[in-house]
Motif scaffolding. Sequence first.
Motif, PDB file in Angstrom:
ATOM      1  N   THR A  84       0.834  -1.198   0.000  1.00  0.00           N
ATOM      2  CA  THR A  84       0.000   0.000   0.000  1.00  0.00           C
ATOM      3  C   THR A  84       0.871   1.251   0.000  1.00  0.00           C
ATOM      4  O   THR A  84       1.871   1.329   0.715  1.00  0.00           O
ATOM      5  N   TYR A  85       0.451   2.230  -0.819  1.00  0.00           N
ATOM      6  CA  TYR A  85       1.114   3.522  -0.889  1.00  0.00           C
ATOM      7  C   TYR A  85       0.061   4.607  -0.680  1.00  0.00           C
ATOM      8  O   TYR A  85      -1.080   4.469  -1.130  1.00  0.00           O
ATOM      9  N   LEU A  86       0.434   5.676  -0.007  1.00  0.00           N
ATOM     10  CA  LEU A  86      -0.486   6.763   0.289  1.00  0.00           C
ATOM     11  C   LEU A  86      -0.208   7.947  -0.621  1.00  0.00           C
ATOM     12  O   LEU A  86       0.940   8.214  -0.977  1.00  0.00           O
ATOM     13  N   VAL A  87      -1.279   8.669  -0.966  1.00  0.00           N
ATOM     14  CA  VAL A  87      -1.138   9.854  -1.819  1.00  0.00           C
ATOM     15  C   VAL A  87      -1.910  11.009  -1.198  1.00  0.00           C
ATOM     16  O   VAL A  87      -3.082  10.851  -0.828  1.00  0.00           O
ATOM     17  N   GLN A  88      -1.243  12.143  -1.080  1.00  0.00           N
ATOM     18  CA  GLN A  88      -1.924  13.364  -0.673  1.00  0.00           C
ATOM     19  C   GLN A  88      -1.813  14.366  -1.809  1.00  0.00           C
ATOM     20  O   GLN A  88      -0.718  14.614  -2.335  1.00  0.00           O
ATOM     21  N   CYS A  89      -2.954  14.934  -2.207  1.00  0.00           N
ATOM     22  CA  CYS A  89      -3.002  15.876  -3.328  1.00  0.00           C
ATOM     23  C   CYS A  89      -3.173  17.297  -2.799  1.00  0.00           C
ATOM     24  O   CYS A  89      -3.979  17.538  -1.902  1.00  0.00           O
ATOM     25  N   LYS A  90      -2.415  18.215  -3.363  1.00  0.00           N
ATOM     26  CA  LYS A  90      -2.497  19.622  -2.978  1.00  0.00           C
ATOM     27  C   LYS A  90      -2.687  20.470  -4.226  1.00  0.00           C
ATOM     28  O   LYS A  90      -1.748  20.726  -4.958  1.00  0.00           O
ATOM     29  N   ARG A  99       5.924  16.088   6.549  1.00  0.00           N
ATOM     30  CA  ARG A  99       6.215  15.445   7.842  1.00  0.00           C
ATOM     31  C   ARG A  99       4.997  14.708   8.382  1.00  0.00           C
ATOM     32  O   ARG A  99       5.105  13.579   8.876  1.00  0.00           O
ATOM     33  N   GLU A 100       3.822  15.335   8.280  1.00  0.00           N
ATOM     34  CA  GLU A 100       2.595  14.695   8.765  1.00  0.00           C
ATOM     35  C   GLU A 100       2.265  13.454   7.944  1.00  0.00           C
ATOM     36  O   GLU A 100       1.822  12.434   8.494  1.00  0.00           O
ATOM     37  N   LEU A 101       2.450  13.536   6.631  1.00  0.00           N
ATOM     38  CA  LEU A 101       2.190  12.374   5.787  1.00  0.00           C
ATOM     39  C   LEU A 101       3.131  11.226   6.146  1.00  0.00           C
ATOM     40  O   LEU A 101       2.720  10.062   6.166  1.00  0.00           O
ATOM     41  N   TYR A 102       4.375  11.555   6.434  1.00  0.00           N
ATOM     42  CA  TYR A 102       5.333  10.519   6.816  1.00  0.00           C
ATOM     43  C   TYR A 102       4.891   9.823   8.102  1.00  0.00           C
ATOM     44  O   TYR A 102       4.999   8.600   8.231  1.00  0.00           O
ATOM     45  N   GLY A 103       4.364  10.607   9.051  1.00  0.00           N
ATOM     46  CA  GLY A 103       3.862  10.018  10.288  1.00  0.00           C
ATOM     47  C   GLY A 103       2.689   9.082  10.040  1.00  0.00           C
ATOM     48  O   GLY A 103       2.613   7.996  10.628  1.00  0.00           O
ATOM     49  N   VAL A 104       1.771   9.485   9.159  1.00  0.00           N
ATOM     50  CA  VAL A 104       0.629   8.630   8.817  1.00  0.00           C
ATOM     51  C   VAL A 104       1.113   7.369   8.106  1.00  0.00           C
ATOM     52  O   VAL A 104       0.618   6.268   8.366  1.00  0.00           O
ATOM     53  N   MET A 105       2.085   7.528   7.217  1.00  0.00           N
ATOM     54  CA  MET A 105       2.622   6.390   6.480  1.00  0.00           C
ATOM     55  C   MET A 105       3.206   5.347   7.426  1.00  0.00           C
ATOM     56  O   MET A 105       2.985   4.143   7.282  1.00  0.00           O
ATOM     57  N   VAL A 106       3.946   5.816   8.416  1.00  0.00           N
ATOM     58  CA  VAL A 106       4.538   4.902   9.397  1.00  0.00           C
ATOM     59  C   VAL A 106       3.446   4.250  10.233  1.00  0.00           C
ATOM     60  O   VAL A 106       3.470   3.034  10.485  1.00  0.00           O
ATOM     61  N   ALA A 107       2.453   5.040  10.674  1.00  0.00           N
ATOM     62  CA  ALA A 107       1.378   4.507  11.509  1.00  0.00           C
ATOM     63  C   ALA A 107       0.555   3.457  10.786  1.00  0.00           C
ATOM     64  O   ALA A 107       0.109   2.474  11.390  1.00  0.00           O
ATOM     65  N   GLU A 108       0.352   3.639   9.480  1.00  0.00           N
ATOM     66  CA  GLU A 108      -0.439   2.687   8.700  1.00  0.00           C
ATOM     67  C   GLU A 108       0.413   1.577   8.080  1.00  0.00           C
ATOM     68  O   GLU A 108      -0.104   0.728   7.358  1.00  0.00           O
ATOM     69  N   HIS A 109       1.712   1.600   8.358  1.00  0.00           N
ATOM     70  CA  HIS A 109       2.643   0.582   7.828  1.00  0.00           C
ATOM     71  C   HIS A 109       2.596   0.535   6.300  1.00  0.00           C
ATOM     72  O   HIS A 109       2.680  -0.539   5.693  1.00  0.00           O
ATOM     73  N   ALA A 110       2.433   1.715   5.690  1.00  0.00           N
ATOM     74  CA  ALA A 110       2.437   1.785   4.231  1.00  0.00           C
ATOM     75  C   ALA A 110       3.867   1.656   3.719  1.00  0.00           C
ATOM     76  O   ALA A 110       4.838   2.010   4.402  1.00  0.00           O
ATOM     77  N   PHE A 117       3.280   9.465  -1.744  1.00  0.00           N
ATOM     78  CA  PHE A 117       3.477  10.530  -2.717  1.00  0.00           C
ATOM     79  C   PHE A 117       2.748  11.776  -2.209  1.00  0.00           C
ATOM     80  O   PHE A 117       1.641  11.676  -1.677  1.00  0.00           O
ATOM     81  N   VAL A 118       3.368  12.930  -2.387  1.00  0.00           N
ATOM     82  CA  VAL A 118       2.664  14.201  -2.234  1.00  0.00           C
ATOM     83  C   VAL A 118       2.656  14.838  -3.624  1.00  0.00           C
ATOM     84  O   VAL A 118       3.717  15.083  -4.197  1.00  0.00           O
ATOM     85  N   VAL A 119       1.467  15.079  -4.152  1.00  0.00           N
ATOM     86  CA  VAL A 119       1.335  15.600  -5.516  1.00  0.00           C
ATOM     87  C   VAL A 119       0.685  16.975  -5.435  1.00  0.00           C
ATOM     88  O   VAL A 119      -0.388  17.132  -4.854  1.00  0.00           O
ATOM     89  N   THR A 120       1.349  17.970  -6.016  1.00  0.00           N
ATOM     90  CA  THR A 120       0.811  19.322  -6.009  1.00  0.00           C
ATOM     91  C   THR A 120       0.803  19.894  -7.423  1.00  0.00           C
ATOM     92  O   THR A 120       1.621  19.508  -8.264  1.00  0.00           O
ATOM     93  N   SER A 121      -0.114  20.827  -7.654  1.00  0.00           N
ATOM     94  CA  SER A 121      -0.137  21.529  -8.935  1.00  0.00           C
ATOM     95  C   SER A 121       0.882  22.658  -8.946  1.00  0.00           C
ATOM     96  O   SER A 121       1.153  23.242  -9.992  1.00  0.00           O
ATOM     97  N   GLY A 122       1.443  22.946  -7.752  1.00  0.00           N
ATOM     98  CA  GLY A 122       2.422  24.018  -7.642  1.00  0.00           C
ATOM     99  C   GLY A 122       3.822  23.505  -7.380  1.00  0.00           C
ATOM    100  O   GLY A 122       4.342  22.663  -8.117  1.00  0.00           O
ATOM    101  N   GLN A 123       4.426  23.975  -6.265  1.00  0.00           N
ATOM    102  CA  GLN A 123       5.792  23.626  -5.936  1.00  0.00           C
ATOM    103  C   GLN A 123       5.925  23.300  -4.454  1.00  0.00           C
ATOM    104  O   GLN A 123       4.970  23.471  -3.683  1.00  0.00           O
ATOM    105  N   PHE A 124       7.120  22.846  -4.053  1.00  0.00           N
ATOM    106  CA  PHE A 124       7.424  22.529  -2.663  1.00  0.00           C
ATOM    107  C   PHE A 124       8.508  23.484  -2.149  1.00  0.00           C
ATOM    108  O   PHE A 124       9.338  23.972  -2.919  1.00  0.00           O
ATOM    109  N   THR A 125       8.492  23.710  -0.858  1.00  0.00           N
ATOM    110  CA  THR A 125       9.566  24.509  -0.263  1.00  0.00           C
ATOM    111  C   THR A 125      10.849  23.680  -0.219  1.00  0.00           C
ATOM    112  O   THR A 125      10.824  22.456  -0.304  1.00  0.00           O
TER     113      THR A 125
END
Length: 276
Positions: free
Chosen positions: A151-157, A170-181, A185-193
């Motif tokens: 299983t892989y998790l995806v968050q869209c922005k 960071r929050e997605l990484y915590g959820v990924m670890v908690a769910e043993h994924a 992926f974090v997918v955005t229409s813009g950019q990342f810092t």
Amino acid sequence: MGRRRKSTLVEDLFGIASFLPWWLSISMAIGFYFYLDSLAVMPVIDPKNPMAHVTGSLTYYFAYWGRYLLPAIFISGAVASLQAKAKREKLLNNVRLDSATQRDPFAAISWREFEMLVGQFFREKGYKVSETAQGADGGIDLHLTGSDYKTYLVQCKHWKAGKVPVNVVRELYGVMVAEHAAGAFVVTSGQFTDEAQTFANGKNIQLVDGRLLVSSIQGREALQERQVISSVSSAIQCPVCNSDMVLRTAKKGPNAGNQFYGCIRYPSCRGTREAI
């Protein structure tokens, strides 16, 4: 904030049917019809057992009307499923057309349509996609199942202004670890810092900005899930908890710059192995 309206049974069934593959909803509609039709038989009146007549009558009326209602719900759900599939494919094709004309392919779509587009993108890459219904910025938007059954998790922005900050990753990484994924992926229409990119570096999380997403849809540049996600190696097990391990790079200390395998359950588990 107003209280959310409680959905009806019909709405719940329609929601289930619309999320199923259209052919499965049609099959269930046919099955429901013939099964309920077999139950739609008026019971024989038995003066010695009136309760049996009451129960039989209730079953008869439920089956009589249900053989029409349930198939209608599931057929409607199948139509909605087909329409959603067509819309996802259209959104993806529009990105190809708009990017070819140098227009912003994400400017005219909503956050929900952006999630549908991303889901279709991963479907075409061979993943089985399960969409959530949490709303804008409600958490995990997609659950992917790869050919490896992990299983892989995806968050869209769908952010038209500003960059996705490090706390989102960071929050997605915590959820990924908690769910043993196995990865995320974090997918955005813009950019990342820069901080978000630094945090994701060496972890089994891939940041996909608008440019990379468009390039991948065009086929000019492939997502690096085989380099990033598959850095979680099922052949390398944590010596502490036997979970999968991910390739990381030490950022400080005497081993700064050296790579090592760390447990995917970090910080709950701090097991490590030397990189091969």
